[in-house]
Design an enzyme around this catalytic site. Sequence first.
Site, PDB file in Angstrom:
ATOM      1  N   ASP A 259       0.965  -1.381  -0.498  1.00 23.40           N
ATOM      2  CA  ASP A 259       0.192  -0.343  -0.389  1.00 23.40           C
ATOM      3  C   ASP A 259       1.215   1.139  -0.302  1.00 23.40           C
ATOM      4  O   ASP A 259       0.514   2.155  -0.761  1.00 23.40           O
ATOM      5  CB  ASP A 259      -1.295  -0.319   0.917  1.00 23.40           C
ATOM      6  CG  ASP A 259      -1.432  -1.417   1.481  1.00 23.40           C
ATOM      7  OD1 ASP A 259      -2.920  -1.677   0.387  1.00 23.40           O
ATOM      8  OD2 ASP A 259      -1.514  -2.316   2.435  1.00 23.40           O
TER       9      ASP A 259
ATOM     10  N   HIS B  76      -4.478  -3.197   6.096  1.00 20.40           N
ATOM     11  CA  HIS B  76      -4.501  -3.665   4.899  1.00 20.40           C
ATOM     12  C   HIS B  76      -6.003  -3.674   4.709  1.00 20.40           C
ATOM     13  O   HIS B  76      -5.940  -5.213   4.036  1.00 20.40           O
ATOM     14  CB  HIS B  76      -3.606  -4.405   4.788  1.00 20.40           C
ATOM     15  CG  HIS B  76      -3.471  -5.121   3.538  1.00 20.40           C
ATOM     16  ND1 HIS B  76      -2.880  -4.603   2.322  1.00 20.40           N
ATOM     17  CD2 HIS B  76      -3.987  -6.491   3.112  1.00 20.40           C
ATOM     18  CE1 HIS B  76      -2.916  -5.036   1.688  1.00 20.40           C
ATOM     19  NE2 HIS B  76      -4.191  -6.420   1.818  1.00 20.40           N
TER      20      HIS B  76
HETATM   21  P1  NAI Z   1      -2.153 -18.597  -3.487  1.00 25.60           P
HETATM   22  O1  NAI Z   1      -3.702 -18.459  -3.603  1.00 25.60           O
HETATM   23  O2  NAI Z   1      -1.920 -18.399  -5.755  1.00 25.60           O
HETATM   24  O3  NAI Z   1      -1.265 -18.683  -2.879  1.00 25.60           O
HETATM   25  C1  NAI Z   1      -1.540 -19.220  -1.696  1.00 25.60           C
HETATM   26  C2  NAI Z   1      -0.649 -20.834  -1.288  1.00 25.60           C
HETATM   27  O4  NAI Z   1      -0.700 -20.549  -0.024  1.00 25.60           O
HETATM   28  C3  NAI Z   1      -1.548 -22.247  -2.047  1.00 25.60           C
HETATM   29  O5  NAI Z   1      -0.475 -22.090  -2.647  1.00 25.60           O
HETATM   30  C4  NAI Z   1      -1.945 -22.306  -0.698  1.00 25.60           C
HETATM   31  O6  NAI Z   1      -1.877 -24.270  -1.083  1.00 25.60           O
HETATM   32  C5  NAI Z   1      -1.035 -21.926   0.150  1.00 25.60           C
HETATM   33  N1  NAI Z   1      -1.225 -22.725   1.744  1.00 25.60           N
HETATM   34  C6  NAI Z   1      -3.015 -22.972   2.407  1.00 25.60           C
HETATM   35  N2  NAI Z   1      -3.066 -22.778   3.062  1.00 25.60           N
HETATM   36  C7  NAI Z   1      -1.964 -22.460   3.847  1.00 25.60           C
HETATM   37  C8  NAI Z   1      -0.981 -23.483   5.100  1.00 25.60           C
HETATM   38  N3  NAI Z   1      -1.884 -23.834   6.185  1.00 25.60           N
HETATM   39  N4  NAI Z   1       0.142 -23.559   5.347  1.00 25.60           N
HETATM   40  C9  NAI Z   1       1.200 -23.282   4.084  1.00 25.60           C
HETATM   41  N5  NAI Z   1       0.528 -23.453   3.090  1.00 25.60           N
HETATM   42  C10 NAI Z   1      -0.675 -22.607   2.406  1.00 25.60           C
HETATM   43  O7  NAI Z   1      -2.565 -16.465  -3.360  1.00 25.60           O
HETATM   44  P2  NAI Z   1      -1.416 -15.574  -3.163  1.00 25.60           P
HETATM   45  O8  NAI Z   1      -1.605 -14.473  -4.655  1.00 25.60           O
HETATM   46  O9  NAI Z   1       0.062 -15.780  -3.409  1.00 25.60           O
HETATM   47  O10 NAI Z   1      -1.794 -14.979  -2.333  1.00 25.60           O
HETATM   48  C11 NAI Z   1      -1.263 -15.072  -0.489  1.00 25.60           C
HETATM   49  C12 NAI Z   1      -1.864 -14.632   0.087  1.00 25.60           C
HETATM   50  O11 NAI Z   1      -1.294 -12.985   0.283  1.00 25.60           O
HETATM   51  C13 NAI Z   1      -3.426 -14.520   0.054  1.00 25.60           C
HETATM   52  O12 NAI Z   1      -3.895 -13.992   1.069  1.00 25.60           O
HETATM   53  C14 NAI Z   1      -3.586 -12.582  -0.393  1.00 25.60           C
HETATM   54  O13 NAI Z   1      -4.896 -12.757   0.330  1.00 25.60           O
HETATM   55  C15 NAI Z   1      -2.596 -11.806   0.407  1.00 25.60           C
HETATM   56  N6  NAI Z   1      -1.787 -10.902   0.034  1.00 25.60           N
HETATM   57  C16 NAI Z   1      -1.689  -9.367   0.613  1.00 25.60           C
HETATM   58  C17 NAI Z   1      -0.944  -9.070   0.161  1.00 25.60           C
HETATM   59  C18 NAI Z   1      -0.683  -6.915   0.881  1.00 25.60           C
HETATM   60  O14 NAI Z   1      -0.312  -6.645   1.135  1.00 25.60           O
HETATM   61  N7  NAI Z   1      -0.378  -7.746   2.382  1.00 25.60           N
HETATM   62  C19 NAI Z   1      -1.374  -8.604  -1.582  1.00 25.60           C
HETATM   63  C20 NAI Z   1      -1.385  -9.470  -2.407  1.00 25.60           C
HETATM   64  C21 NAI Z   1      -1.932 -10.593  -1.489  1.00 25.60           C
END
Ligand code: NAI
Length: 329
Positions: free
Chosen positions: A159, A187
């Site tokens: 952000d 966030h």
């Molecule tokens: P994604 O869905 O591509 O990957 C998430 C991964 O986490 C998946 O491979 C899944 O198998 C794994 N996962 C789920 N539960 C788990 C557990 N208990 N232990 C280990 N791994 C686990 O999602 P992406 O795009 O990589 O985003 C990840 C997170 O980051 C989402 O929650 C998204 O909302 C968040 N995010 C946060 C931002 C921020 O600025 N704070 C910005 C963009 C995304």
Amino acid sequence: TQAPVKVAVTGAAGQIGYSLLFRIASGELLGPDQPIELRLLEITPALKALEGVVMELDDCAFPLLSKVEIGDDATKVFDGVNLAMLVGARPRTAGMERGDLLSANGAIFTAQGKALNAVAADDIKVLVTGNPANTNALIAQSNAPDIPAERFNALTRLDHNRAISQVANKLGVPVTEVKKLTIWGNHSATQYPDLFNAEVNGKNAAAAVNDEAWIENDFIPTVAKRGAAIIAARGSSSAASAANATIEHMHDWALGTPEGDWVSMAVPSDGSYGVPEGVISSFPCTVSAEGVYSIVQGLSINDFSRAKIDASVAELVDEKKAVTELGLI
Ligand code: NAI
């Protein structure tokens, strides 16, 4: 050579992970002289995909990457880790209520908090990127009573970077001219990007913009809703920029922030600026070369900013109440 720093990444097979791991291993997290051992946590069904990512890490032959371990058991993967990036989370899917989302993530972050508490290194620093990031960080922190609370942060650096880019673009200046930007609060769409304490070319940023309507009706919503705009354009959520911000937050937390500037970090509130203790809220922070952060004190908060900060903090208090009622903290 120095001993490797053990860096844990959860959700390592996800889209953020695919950008994050290669940059950590290439030296962008801790510099060109610091070897890294990667500890990658995934859920069981994603381990096969993660093996493919590890094959690609191997194929980069990164000189700094001393070892990669993967697994689905947090108490093994987190054993002895110095830095933990908690990226994996349960996304909101169709028909899911907010309580369902908080419960699903609560299960993940209670377990990971407990595992870190049991097996992480004494100098552990934990950064939560997975959403809802601030409250997930609070859940992990509450379940790790032996780790100092201030070692749990949540990510608002994306952000922060979005806000810098928007104001630089508005004024036609390089992003390097924008300093002292602050994201306050959660966030989420209630976050408050503050131009009143920011500087452009050493002058007050709000004065330089000189357009309060733009700040209120354009700048703030554009920054707050940027994640949704990226999903609409790209068909999936921001990943490379989220990985970049995750690296920058952890880099600065480990190695310090530059003189004459600060960064936005969501940290456990100590009551500064009227934000109640017990929530993890975004503040302007500086970090010493030893890796200790402090909240920048003494900024003036005008009435407009006060109302925006209060609204975002109220949302954090509300999320805390919800996870307390669910027995997660
Ligand atoms: P994604 O869905 O591509 O990957 C998430 C991964 O986490 C998946 O491979 C899944 O198998 C794994 N996962 C789920 N539960 C788990 C557990 N208990 N232990 C280990 N791994 C686990 O999602 P992406 O795009 O990589 O985003 C990840 C997170 O980051 C989402 O929650 C998204 O909302 C968040 N995010 C946060 C931002 C921020 O600025 N704070 C910005 C963009 C995304």
